[in-house]
Design a protein around this motif. Structure first.
Motif, PDB file in Angstrom:
ATOM      1  N   GLY A 142       0.838  -1.180   0.000  1.00  0.00           N
ATOM      2  CA  GLY A 142       0.000   0.000   0.000  1.00  0.00           C
ATOM      3  C   GLY A 142       0.876   1.233   0.000  1.00  0.00           C
ATOM      4  O   GLY A 142       1.937   1.245  -0.640  1.00  0.00           O
ATOM      5  N   VAL A 143       0.481   2.211   0.812  1.00  0.00           N
ATOM      6  CA  VAL A 143       1.075   3.539   0.666  1.00  0.00           C
ATOM      7  C   VAL A 143       1.904   3.993   1.871  1.00  0.00           C
ATOM      8  O   VAL A 143       3.037   4.436   1.730  1.00  0.00           O
ATOM      9  CB  VAL A 143      -0.039   4.590   0.428  1.00  0.00           C
ATOM     10  CG1 VAL A 143       0.561   5.919   0.054  1.00  0.00           C
ATOM     11  CG2 VAL A 143      -0.994   4.128  -0.654  1.00  0.00           C
ATOM     12  N   GLY A 144       1.313   3.899   3.064  1.00  0.00           N
ATOM     13  CA  GLY A 144       1.913   4.540   4.245  1.00  0.00           C
ATOM     14  C   GLY A 144       3.181   3.825   4.718  1.00  0.00           C
ATOM     15  O   GLY A 144       3.129   2.692   5.171  1.00  0.00           O
ATOM     16  N   LEU A 145       4.304   4.526   4.636  1.00  0.00           N
ATOM     17  CA  LEU A 145       5.591   3.906   4.956  1.00  0.00           C
ATOM     18  C   LEU A 145       6.118   4.332   6.325  1.00  0.00           C
ATOM     19  O   LEU A 145       7.296   4.122   6.620  1.00  0.00           O
ATOM     20  CB  LEU A 145       6.616   4.309   3.886  1.00  0.00           C
ATOM     21  CG  LEU A 145       6.639   3.437   2.634  1.00  0.00           C
ATOM     22  CD1 LEU A 145       7.448   4.102   1.539  1.00  0.00           C
ATOM     23  CD2 LEU A 145       7.186   2.045   2.951  1.00  0.00           C
ATOM     24  N   GLY A 203      -6.354   0.780  -7.171  1.00  0.00           N
ATOM     25  CA  GLY A 203      -7.710   0.823  -6.623  1.00  0.00           C
ATOM     26  C   GLY A 203      -7.705   1.044  -5.121  1.00  0.00           C
ATOM     27  O   GLY A 203      -8.760   1.123  -4.489  1.00  0.00           O
ATOM     28  N   ASN A 204      -6.517   1.163  -4.520  1.00  0.00           N
ATOM     29  CA  ASN A 204      -6.434   1.449  -3.088  1.00  0.00           C
ATOM     30  C   ASN A 204      -7.053   2.828  -2.814  1.00  0.00           C
ATOM     31  O   ASN A 204      -7.867   2.994  -1.895  1.00  0.00           O
ATOM     32  CB  ASN A 204      -4.947   1.416  -2.679  1.00  0.00           C
ATOM     33  CG  ASN A 204      -4.711   1.344  -1.183  1.00  0.00           C
ATOM     34  OD1 ASN A 204      -5.654   1.384  -0.405  1.00  0.00           O
ATOM     35  ND2 ASN A 204      -3.463   1.252  -0.773  1.00  0.00           N
ATOM     36  N   ALA A 205      -6.700   3.812  -3.646  1.00  0.00           N
ATOM     37  CA  ALA A 205      -7.241   5.167  -3.459  1.00  0.00           C
ATOM     38  C   ALA A 205      -8.757   5.175  -3.665  1.00  0.00           C
ATOM     39  O   ALA A 205      -9.493   5.806  -2.901  1.00  0.00           O
ATOM     40  CB  ALA A 205      -6.572   6.135  -4.423  1.00  0.00           C
ATOM     41  N   ALA A 264      -6.547   8.324   6.870  1.00  0.00           N
ATOM     42  CA  ALA A 264      -5.113   8.157   6.552  1.00  0.00           C
ATOM     43  C   ALA A 264      -4.326   7.456   7.666  1.00  0.00           C
ATOM     44  O   ALA A 264      -4.021   6.252   7.546  1.00  0.00           O
ATOM     45  CB  ALA A 264      -4.516   9.506   6.202  1.00  0.00           C
ATOM     46  N   ARG A 265      -3.991   8.146   8.738  1.00  0.00           N
ATOM     47  CA  ARG A 265      -3.267   7.547   9.851  1.00  0.00           C
ATOM     48  C   ARG A 265      -3.707   8.205  11.160  1.00  0.00           C
ATOM     49  O   ARG A 265      -3.890   9.430  11.222  1.00  0.00           O
ATOM     50  CB  ARG A 265      -1.750   7.726   9.701  1.00  0.00           C
ATOM     51  CG  ARG A 265      -1.099   6.849   8.635  1.00  0.00           C
ATOM     52  CD  ARG A 265      -1.121   5.355   9.001  1.00  0.00           C
ATOM     53  NE  ARG A 265      -0.496   4.505   8.011  1.00  0.00           N
ATOM     54  CZ  ARG A 265      -1.117   3.898   7.003  1.00  0.00           C
ATOM     55  NH1 ARG A 265      -2.423   4.038   6.830  1.00  0.00           N
ATOM     56  NH2 ARG A 265      -0.459   3.122   6.170  1.00  0.00           N
ATOM     57  N   GLY A 266      -3.796   7.387  12.230  1.00  0.00           N
ATOM     58  CA  GLY A 266      -4.296   7.879  13.513  1.00  0.00           C
ATOM     59  C   GLY A 266      -3.524   9.082  14.032  1.00  0.00           C
ATOM     60  O   GLY A 266      -4.101  10.051  14.525  1.00  0.00           O
ATOM     61  N   PRO A 273     -12.083  -0.701  11.191  1.00  0.00           N
ATOM     62  CA  PRO A 273     -10.787  -1.212  11.662  1.00  0.00           C
ATOM     63  C   PRO A 273      -9.672  -1.197  10.609  1.00  0.00           C
ATOM     64  O   PRO A 273      -9.117  -2.228  10.269  1.00  0.00           O
ATOM     65  CB  PRO A 273     -11.140  -2.641  12.077  1.00  0.00           C
ATOM     66  CG  PRO A 273     -12.245  -3.023  11.146  1.00  0.00           C
ATOM     67  CD  PRO A 273     -13.015  -1.782  10.833  1.00  0.00           C
ATOM     68  N   HIS A 274      -9.315  -0.032  10.143  1.00  0.00           N
ATOM     69  CA  HIS A 274      -8.255   0.148   9.135  1.00  0.00           C
ATOM     70  C   HIS A 274      -8.492  -0.785   7.926  1.00  0.00           C
ATOM     71  O   HIS A 274      -7.653  -1.624   7.600  1.00  0.00           O
ATOM     72  CB  HIS A 274      -6.858  -0.090   9.736  1.00  0.00           C
ATOM     73  CG  HIS A 274      -5.766   0.472   8.886  1.00  0.00           C
ATOM     74  ND1 HIS A 274      -4.591   0.962   9.394  1.00  0.00           N
ATOM     75  CD2 HIS A 274      -5.666   0.630   7.533  1.00  0.00           C
ATOM     76  CE1 HIS A 274      -3.824   1.388   8.406  1.00  0.00           C
ATOM     77  NE2 HIS A 274      -4.462   1.196   7.265  1.00  0.00           N
ATOM     78  N   VAL A 275      -9.638  -0.572   7.334  1.00  0.00           N
ATOM     79  CA  VAL A 275      -9.997  -1.407   6.179  1.00  0.00           C
ATOM     80  C   VAL A 275     -10.367  -0.570   4.953  1.00  0.00           C
ATOM     81  O   VAL A 275     -10.848  -1.114   3.960  1.00  0.00           O
ATOM     82  CB  VAL A 275     -11.170  -2.367   6.507  1.00  0.00           C
ATOM     83  CG1 VAL A 275     -10.719  -3.482   7.414  1.00  0.00           C
ATOM     84  CG2 VAL A 275     -12.355  -1.611   7.107  1.00  0.00           C
TER      85      VAL A 275
HETATM   86  O1  LIG Z   1      -1.893   1.615   1.914  1.00  0.00           O
HETATM   87  C1  LIG Z   1      -1.830   1.875   3.124  1.00  0.00           C
HETATM   88  O2  LIG Z   1      -1.043   2.690   3.599  1.00  0.00           O
HETATM   89  C2  LIG Z   1      -2.730   1.183   4.026  1.00  0.00           C
HETATM   90  O3  LIG Z   1      -3.053   1.650   5.070  1.00  0.00           O
HETATM   91  C3  LIG Z   1      -3.205  -0.117   3.534  1.00  0.00           C
HETATM   92  O4  LIG Z   1      -4.385  -0.550   3.973  1.00  0.00           O
END
Ligand SMILES: O=C(O)C(=O)CO
Ligand SMILES: NC(=O)C1=CN([C@@H]2O[C@H](COP(=O)(O)OP(=O)(O)OC[C@H]3O[C@@H](n4cnc5c(N)ncnc54)[C@H](OP(=O)(O)O)[C@@H]3O)[C@@H](O)[C@H]2O)C=CC1
Length: 335
Positions: A80-83, A107-109, A250-252, A298-300
């Motif tokens: 996915g994206v968040g590193l 298709g994640n976005a 995005a992120r908590g 839940p982060h889905v």
């Molecule tokens: O792509 C991401 O960063 C996610 O959180 C995957 O679910």
């Protein structure tokens, strides 16, 4: 090819992946027995990480200690994206590349954008309270509101933000969005028109308080990094309209917990919807759950059958390319 006929390119999926993405990648690579795909429980990773060429993580912490053990590793990639969980400096020091799979192509976005709309509608229609009414056998309670006519501020107009704006258009909303540099848009990613066409008012990161004031709903779609952590703090929330809704896809850590809690306690925030949490999985005893206008998933947001299969294909292609010494495509490097 290995002389002993065993796999000579090894891909490790680390940490919990839902659904089982390693199986999707295995299926995709079933004709290539020399590429081995494994899923290891977290406890065995320190001892075995040294056997792998590619490590695929999903929102897990890949510390400098683990990276130091990855002596054969060439690439760490986020499913996915968040590193933010990967120690990129440590990886660079060990000569390991770090990459993400851009959300626009998998298709994640789109999955996240759909989820953001689902959460917005859930907050507007008071999903939790509706459920209670049904269980208590009550009729006509509560009174929700429409998305139609609202002003939505997309905080962080990247790939998710763009997909969200496109999908929000038919609801008849006004869309405000911020990004650091509008000129940096990649025109090849646009299906119709420009990024700007999907937005009524565009601004830079400096405008976020101004835009918060003008909005009924804020959707946070920022990358989480040292500059963005806690962006949605007390000052930001107090800039929001009385009764405004906040959605975090995005992120908590982009939200300041105390500020959100107090915003809910005082009633200044009309509702908060979060697919992501400060610690995951979300603590079921967290006091923030006492508020009926908090909607959690839940982060889905990005976790759909289609986006997961599509990301599995990217991992499979990257493994094939590495195996045959070709340049790696379909990923974006962070170092
Ligand atoms: O792509 C991401 O960063 C996610 O959180 C995957 O679910
Ligand atoms: N809940 C889930 O399942 C998922 C969550 N995510 C999360 O969503 C985030 C966004 O994803 P995506 O849209 O694909 O990513 P993008 O990289 O396309 O967009 C990120 C946005 O954050 C902004 N940004 C990054 N750094 C800064 C900074 N220092 N200051 C201000 N703005 C900044 C970018 O600004 P600019 O536009 O100027 O570059 C951009 O608008 C991911 O990082 C990930 O954490 C992603 C997928 C699934």
């Amino acid at each position: 090819m290995c002389e002993d006929g065993k796999a000579n390119t090894r891909v490790l999926f680390c940490g919990p992946h839902f659904p089982a993405s390693h199986n999707y990648t295995k299926e995709y690579l079933h004709n290539y027995p020399l590429i081995q795909v494994d899923d290891l429980p977290f406890d065995s990773i320190p001892d075995l990480i040294g056997n792998y060429d590619i490590c695929v993580v999903k929102s897990m912490r890949l510390s400098s200690d683990l990276i130091a053990r990855a002596t054969r590793m060439k690439l760490i990639m986020q499913y996915g994206v968040g590193l933010e969980g990967v120690d990129i400096t440590a990886a660079t020091n060990h000569g390991i590349k770090v990459a993400r799979i851009p959300s626009k192509v998998t298709g994640n976005a789109a999955s996240c954008a759909e989820m953001a709309i689902y959460i917005m509608l859930g907050l507007l229609r008071k999903q939790n309270e509706m459920q209670c009414s049904v269980r208590l056998k009550k009729l006509g309670d509560p009174v929700g509101d429409t998305l139609f006519g609202k002003t939505v501020f997309i905080l962080g107009y990247g790939n998710i933000g763009f997909e969200l704006a496109k999908r929000l258009r038919p609801f008849g909303v006004k869309i405000l969005a911020t990004k650091r540099n509008w000129a940096s848009n990649d025109p090849t990613t646009l299906e119709h028109g420009t990024h700007e066409d999907s937005v009524d008012e565009k601004g830079s990161h400096e405008d976020i308080y101004e835009f918060a004031k003008k909005s009924d709903i804020v959707v946070c779609c920022l990358t989480m990094n040292s500059q963005t952590v806690g962006t949605v703090n007390e000052s930001f929330i107090s800039s929001m309209r009385e009764g405004g809704l906040l959605v975090n896809i995005a992120r908590g850590g982009l939200l300041d917990y105390k500020a959100v809690y107090e915003g809910l306690e005082s009633g200044h925030l009309g509702g908060v919807g979060m697919d992501v949490a400060w610690t995951e999985p979300f603590d079921p005893n967290d006091p923030i759950l006492k508020f009926p206008n908090v909607l959690l998933t839940p982060h889905v947001a990005g976790v759909t059958e289609s986006s997961y299969r599509s990301m599995a294909k990217v991992v499979g292609d990257v493994a094939l390319q590495l195996h045959s010494g070709k340049p790696l495509t379909g990923i974006e490097y962070a170092n």
